[in-house]
Write a protein that holds these residues in place. Structure first.
Motif, PDB file in Angstrom:
ATOM      1  N   ARG A 237      44.199  35.392  37.515  1.00 52.40           N
ATOM      2  CA  ARG A 237      44.117  35.616  36.072  1.00 52.40           C
ATOM      3  C   ARG A 237      42.776  35.178  35.485  1.00 52.40           C
ATOM      4  O   ARG A 237      42.532  35.406  34.294  1.00 52.40           O
ATOM      5  CB  ARG A 237      45.244  34.848  35.361  1.00 52.40           C
ATOM      6  N   THR A 238      41.962  34.521  36.295  1.00 51.60           N
ATOM      7  CA  THR A 238      40.709  33.954  35.797  1.00 51.60           C
ATOM      8  C   THR A 238      39.531  34.851  36.144  1.00 51.60           C
ATOM      9  O   THR A 238      39.468  35.423  37.230  1.00 51.60           O
ATOM     10  CB  THR A 238      40.485  32.550  36.417  1.00 51.60           C
ATOM     11  N   LEU A 239      38.591  34.958  35.223  1.00 54.01           N
ATOM     12  CA  LEU A 239      37.344  35.689  35.446  1.00 54.01           C
ATOM     13  C   LEU A 239      36.178  34.717  35.299  1.00 54.01           C
ATOM     14  O   LEU A 239      36.065  34.013  34.279  1.00 54.01           O
ATOM     15  CB  LEU A 239      37.202  36.843  34.450  1.00 54.01           C
ATOM     16  N   TYR A 240      35.324  34.682  36.303  1.00 53.77           N
ATOM     17  CA  TYR A 240      34.177  33.779  36.253  1.00 53.77           C
ATOM     18  C   TYR A 240      33.211  34.208  35.149  1.00 53.77           C
ATOM     19  O   TYR A 240      32.939  35.392  34.960  1.00 53.77           O
ATOM     20  CB  TYR A 240      33.452  33.780  37.600  1.00 53.77           C
ATOM     21  N   ASN A 241      32.701  33.221  34.411  1.00 54.69           N
ATOM     22  CA  ASN A 241      31.692  33.407  33.359  1.00 54.69           C
ATOM     23  C   ASN A 241      32.271  34.031  32.087  1.00 54.69           C
ATOM     24  O   ASN A 241      31.527  34.460  31.207  1.00 54.69           O
ATOM     25  CB  ASN A 241      30.519  34.249  33.850  1.00 54.69           C
ATOM     26  N   LEU A 242      33.593  34.063  31.948  1.00 55.52           N
ATOM     27  CA  LEU A 242      34.193  34.678  30.760  1.00 55.52           C
ATOM     28  C   LEU A 242      33.787  33.941  29.488  1.00 55.52           C
ATOM     29  O   LEU A 242      33.648  34.556  28.421  1.00 55.52           O
ATOM     30  CB  LEU A 242      35.719  34.691  30.902  1.00 55.52           C
ATOM     31  N   ASP A 243      33.602  32.617  29.583  1.00 51.12           N
ATOM     32  CA  ASP A 243      33.247  31.849  28.385  1.00 51.12           C
ATOM     33  C   ASP A 243      31.914  32.287  27.803  1.00 51.12           C
ATOM     34  O   ASP A 243      31.720  32.281  26.582  1.00 51.12           O
ATOM     35  CB  ASP A 243      33.222  30.351  28.707  1.00 51.12           C
ATOM     36  N   LYS A 244      30.967  32.701  28.650  1.00 54.59           N
ATOM     37  CA  LYS A 244      29.664  33.167  28.159  1.00 54.59           C
ATOM     38  C   LYS A 244      29.661  34.673  27.915  1.00 54.59           C
ATOM     39  O   LYS A 244      29.018  35.176  26.989  1.00 54.59           O
ATOM     40  CB  LYS A 244      28.562  32.820  29.163  1.00 54.59           C
ATOM     41  N   ALA A 245      30.387  35.411  28.749  1.00 55.15           N
ATOM     42  CA  ALA A 245      30.351  36.875  28.660  1.00 55.15           C
ATOM     43  C   ALA A 245      31.115  37.409  27.455  1.00 55.15           C
ATOM     44  O   ALA A 245      30.753  38.450  26.893  1.00 55.15           O
ATOM     45  CB  ALA A 245      30.926  37.488  29.940  1.00 55.15           C
ATOM     46  N   SER A 246      32.180  36.717  27.050  1.00 56.33           N
ATOM     47  CA  SER A 246      33.006  37.232  25.962  1.00 56.33           C
ATOM     48  C   SER A 246      32.231  37.366  24.651  1.00 56.33           C
ATOM     49  O   SER A 246      32.239  38.439  24.033  1.00 56.33           O
ATOM     50  CB  SER A 246      34.237  36.341  25.780  1.00 56.33           C
ATOM     51  N   PRO A 247      31.522  36.330  24.172  1.00 53.11           N
ATOM     52  CA  PRO A 247      30.729  36.524  22.955  1.00 53.11           C
ATOM     53  C   PRO A 247      29.587  37.518  23.145  1.00 53.11           C
ATOM     54  O   PRO A 247      29.248  38.260  22.220  1.00 53.11           O
ATOM     55  CB  PRO A 247      30.210  35.116  22.633  1.00 53.11           C
ATOM     56  N   ALA A 248      29.007  37.562  24.359  1.00 57.88           N
ATOM     57  CA  ALA A 248      27.926  38.529  24.608  1.00 57.88           C
ATOM     58  C   ALA A 248      28.447  39.956  24.538  1.00 57.88           C
ATOM     59  O   ALA A 248      27.764  40.865  24.027  1.00 57.88           O
ATOM     60  CB  ALA A 248      27.298  38.263  25.974  1.00 57.88           C
ATOM     61  N   VAL A 275      28.564  39.656  31.711  1.00 60.47           N
ATOM     62  CA  VAL A 275      28.973  39.932  33.092  1.00 60.47           C
ATOM     63  C   VAL A 275      29.967  38.879  33.560  1.00 60.47           C
ATOM     64  O   VAL A 275      29.804  37.689  33.297  1.00 60.47           O
ATOM     65  CB  VAL A 275      27.737  39.994  34.031  1.00 60.47           C
ATOM     66  N   VAL A 276      31.023  39.340  34.252  1.00 61.44           N
ATOM     67  CA  VAL A 276      32.038  38.456  34.810  1.00 61.44           C
ATOM     68  C   VAL A 276      32.275  38.838  36.266  1.00 61.44           C
ATOM     69  O   VAL A 276      31.783  39.864  36.741  1.00 61.44           O
ATOM     70  CB  VAL A 276      33.364  38.544  34.029  1.00 61.44           C
ATOM     71  N   ALA A 277      33.085  38.019  36.955  1.00 60.61           N
ATOM     72  CA  ALA A 277      33.407  38.307  38.361  1.00 60.61           C
ATOM     73  C   ALA A 277      34.791  37.782  38.673  1.00 60.61           C
ATOM     74  O   ALA A 277      35.187  36.726  38.161  1.00 60.61           O
ATOM     75  CB  ALA A 277      32.379  37.658  39.288  1.00 60.61           C
ATOM     76  N   PRO A 278      35.566  38.508  39.502  1.00 55.61           N
ATOM     77  CA  PRO A 278      36.820  37.940  40.029  1.00 55.61           C
ATOM     78  C   PRO A 278      36.480  36.833  41.014  1.00 55.61           C
ATOM     79  O   PRO A 278      35.319  36.639  41.369  1.00 55.61           O
ATOM     80  CB  PRO A 278      37.489  39.128  40.705  1.00 55.61           C
ATOM     81  N   LEU A 279      37.498  36.127  41.470  1.00 54.71           N
ATOM     82  CA  LEU A 279      37.250  34.925  42.263  1.00 54.71           C
ATOM     83  C   LEU A 279      37.887  35.004  43.636  1.00 54.71           C
ATOM     84  O   LEU A 279      38.963  34.467  43.884  1.00 54.71           O
ATOM     85  CB  LEU A 279      37.771  33.704  41.498  1.00 54.71           C
ATOM     86  N   GLY A 280      37.230  35.740  44.521  1.00 50.89           N
ATOM     87  CA  GLY A 280      37.672  35.784  45.908  1.00 50.89           C
ATOM     88  C   GLY A 280      38.829  36.716  46.158  1.00 50.89           C
ATOM     89  O   GLY A 280      39.363  36.751  47.269  1.00 50.89           O
ATOM     90  N   THR A 281      39.273  37.467  45.152  1.00 47.11           N
ATOM     91  CA  THR A 281      40.359  38.424  45.334  1.00 47.11           C
ATOM     92  C   THR A 281      39.943  39.759  44.744  1.00 47.11           C
ATOM     93  O   THR A 281      38.962  39.847  43.994  1.00 47.11           O
ATOM     94  CB  THR A 281      41.646  37.960  44.618  1.00 47.11           C
ATOM     95  N   ALA A 282      40.681  40.805  45.102  1.00 47.87           N
ATOM     96  CA  ALA A 282      40.457  42.086  44.448  1.00 47.87           C
ATOM     97  C   ALA A 282      40.816  41.945  42.971  1.00 47.87           C
ATOM     98  O   ALA A 282      41.632  41.104  42.593  1.00 47.87           O
ATOM     99  CB  ALA A 282      41.326  43.164  45.100  1.00 47.87           C
ATOM    100  N   LEU A 283      40.192  42.758  42.143  1.00 47.38           N
ATOM    101  CA  LEU A 283      40.461  42.718  40.709  1.00 47.38           C
ATOM    102  C   LEU A 283      41.948  42.980  40.479  1.00 47.38           C
ATOM    103  O   LEU A 283      42.500  43.972  40.955  1.00 47.38           O
ATOM    104  CB  LEU A 283      39.614  43.777  40.001  1.00 47.38           C
ATOM    105  N   THR A 284      42.612  42.100  39.756  1.00 48.98           N
ATOM    106  CA  THR A 284      44.054  42.200  39.558  1.00 48.98           C
ATOM    107  C   THR A 284      44.395  42.893  38.240  1.00 48.98           C
ATOM    108  O   THR A 284      43.530  43.057  37.366  1.00 48.98           O
ATOM    109  CB  THR A 284      44.707  40.804  39.548  1.00 48.98           C
ATOM    110  N   GLU A 285      45.672  43.273  38.111  1.00 52.06           N
ATOM    111  CA  GLU A 285      46.135  43.893  36.865  1.00 52.06           C
ATOM    112  C   GLU A 285      45.940  42.953  35.682  1.00 52.06           C
ATOM    113  O   GLU A 285      45.562  43.396  34.588  1.00 52.06           O
ATOM    114  CB  GLU A 285      47.611  44.276  36.984  1.00 52.06           C
TER     115      GLU A 285
END
Length: 622
Positions: A237-248, A275-285
């Motif tokens: 459920r987590t996306l890396y860098n979401l805290d910075k990417a969301s306002p951008a 820009v964000v990234a999933p964390l070691g898994t395929a992108l989930t629903e």
């Protein structure tokens, strides 16, 4: 959690809005208010006003308006409760807890947040110390600047089984295990999870550290290691860098998705903050749904190698069942063997921007992958492509979207294998009788050949009546897309008219008979359509000219009968085939079961015939 209006008002009154907004936007005093260039749209002259006394902001350019909580949700991308909690913490207000169990969970999470913050500080200290020299050198060789190092909080975990455990002993071993920082196996002594790794903090939307990613700096496996799932961290459920990417993303109206955090960091350093990234898994629903809260069509920028393209396709297929109108995925194809960081190094940011400015749609991606999946040099392989595409369409839950995909793939398939050139070649070899019908329509044979329904002589009268009924009642075309695409007329004029009716209905949802005829007038189908409207022998309720102000029940009757006629013509071939097979089994082996099945099918056929007779009865009331 019950938050009273009085408590929320107290929270707003303790928050200085201009100071809150001034952390990310340059504000200037203007009398008793503050002004700034609006962060929600691009402008050169300030039209964004902040009023601390009234506690709201307003943009006279784009209409953005809200209070401190709205600012945190719209500009920072936080949920309502996360926004409230952040503001309450700064205002030194206690957020009411709904019940003891929830309060206990919140206390546990708060304690784990403290543990993760302490771990982050310790990793950063090690990075800047003697043992972190190798980690600093690695980032320097990758072109990561000191500014980026500080912004993303890089750290270092020494190659030891107990350094972190000893350093954070005040928090207790159990808390360190629960936070995922220590590994405990059976009754053995717990030991540090991350050893000899470059440490990358993973943050929640509020910017709090909830997990870590560790990049191994020596030989060994795994190269990248993430924290396990904990009360704070759910990697699906987590996306890396979401805290910075969301306002951008609110500035760019775009969100980019890459495979890993190093790609995200490299792109952010190059100016792509969204820009964000999933964390070691395929992108989930869950991650796709989270992305859709920011933009309607996130852009997936996965590596150009086989693994990256397979990951992109997995994401595409996971999106199909949850597609909804306007929301989809886009893709870019990186040069083969390159990741975003490679492209930035070899060709610069402009090359990457050129790619994301012209992304590939979800339909394009699936078509391209399946088209290139295997050689298409035999009838069987071509049929295999057709089936794969049909299977993907069936995965789409939204039937309107599924119908558009079905039509899109069908037209692409026929353009590849039944192009005009091929048709001309076949006509030379197998000439057809001359016809006055000249429309170059695209045949709408169904994706699944096993469901094709050839309109034979017995059914032609019903089929013509259906076409005439669809012209009189265009609103019904879209309701029967699936069945109509199953019909195959031996007469090219009738097939062309059916194709044009479906195509027109897909382009224009709200359509009346006169509007439809106006469109058909520009095609070679017009005379055929007018002929069906004048056909005296088509005595179905849906073929009759209704009074200008016909009662609603008359119209409903026509629509109901039209649906029945479509059902009859599409079901009859399958019913007759089943009856023929049942008759064959009875002749080979007469027993109670086979005889009962044959009689059941005979009765069903008789009921179909009787229903057809009912449909053709003239109703004097109409």
């Amino acid at each position: 959690m019950a938050l009273s209006p009085q408590w929320l008002d107290e929270l707003r009154s303790r928050t200085t809005l201009s100071s809150l907004i001034g952390r990310t936007v340059k504000v200037q005093k203007a009398g008793r208010e503050f002004k700034a260039c609006c962060p929600f749209h691009n402008e050169k002259t300030p039209s964004f006003t902040i009023n601390d006394e009234k506690g709201f902001y307003h943009c006279f350019g784009c209409g953005a308006h809200g209070d401190a909580i709205r600012w945190m949700t719209d500009q920072r991308g936080l949920s309502f409760m996360d926004a409230v909690k952040d503001l309450a913490a700064e205002a030194q207000l206690v957020v009411p807890a709904p019940d003891p169990r929830t309060a206990q969970r919140q206390e546990t999470r708060a304690t784990l947040h403290d543990v993760m913050a302490a771990a982050q500080d310790w990793f950063v200290t090690q990075f800047n110390g003697i043992e972190g020299a190798h980690a600093r050198e690695y980032l320097k060789n990758r072109g990561i600047s000191e500014t980026t190092v500080r912004a993303f909080g890089f750290g270092y975990a020494p190659d030891s089984r107990g350094h972190l455990k000893d350093a954070l002993s005040d928090h207790g071993v159990d808390q360190l295990v629960e936070a995922g920082l220590l590994i405990k196996v059976d009754d053995r002594e717990p030991y540090d999870r991350f050893r000899g790794r470059l440490m990358i903090p993973i943050r929640d939307p509020r910017g709090r550290v909830i997990a870590f990613g560790g990049r191994l700096l020596s030989e060994g496996e795994p190269k990248y290691l993430n924290s396990p799932d904990t009360p704070l961290f759910d990697k699906g459920r987590t996306l890396y860098n979401l805290d910075k990417a969301s306002p951008a993303a609110r500035q760019t109206a775009r969100i980019l998705v890459v495979e890993g955090y190093m790609d995200a960091i490299a792109l952010a350093q190059a100016g792509f903050q969204d820009v964000v990234a999933p964390l070691g898994t395929a992108l989930t629903e869950h991650q796709i749904e989270r992305l859709w809260k920011m933009v309607e069509a996130p852009i997936l920028c996965f590596d150009g190698d086989n693994a990256g393209q397979k990951a992109a396709m997995r994401a595409a297929l996971r999106a199909l069942p949850i597609l909804r109108p306007s929301y989809s995925l886009n893709f870019i194809a990186l040069p083969k063997g390159q990741d975003p960081d490679d492209l930035l190094r070899s060709a610069g940011p402009q090359a990457f921007k050129a790619l994301i400015d012209q992304p590939q749609t979800l339909a394009d991606k699936i078509w391209q992958v399946e088209l290139n999946a295997a050689p298409l040099n035999t009838p069987e392989s071509k049929a295999g492509l057709k089936k794969r595409l049909s299977d993907h369409v069936r995965d789409i839950a939204d039937q309107d979207i599924a119908q558009h995909y079905r039509q899109e793939f069908q037209e692409r398939y026929e353009n590849v294998f039944f192009s005009r050139h091929d048709n001309q070649a076949r006509q030379k070899q197998f000439p057809r009788p001359k016809s006055t019908f000249k429309s170059q329509y695209v045949s709408l044979t169904p994706m699944d050949d096993t469901k094709s329904v050839l309109v034979d002589g017995y059914s032609m009268r019903i089929a013509k009546a259906i076409l005439g009924g669809l012209i009189r009642h265009p609103s019904q075309i879209s309701k029967h897309f699936e069945e109509l695409t199953m019909l195959q007329f031996p007469d090219s004029q009738m097939q062309g008219l059916l194709s044009e009716l479906i195509r027109t209905a897909m382009r224009k949802e709200m359509l009346d008979m006169q509007g439809l005829l106006t469109i058909l007038e520009k095609t070679d189908c017009y005379n055929v359509a007018k002929g069906l409207l004048r056909a005296d022998a088509l005595n179905f309720t849906f073929n009759r000219r209704l009074p200008e102000l016909a009662p609603s029940d008359f119209v409903e009757r026509a629509h109901h009968d039209l649906a029945e006629a479509i059902k009859v013509i599409t079901a009859r071939p399958g019913l007759e085939a089943a009856l023929a097979e049942a008759t064959r089994r009875v002749q080979e082996n007469l027993d109670e079961e086979s005889y009962a099945e044959q009689q059941r099918l005979r009765k069903a056929k008789q009921e179909f015939h009787e229903r057809l007779v009912e449909l053709t009865q003239i109703d004097d009331v109409v």
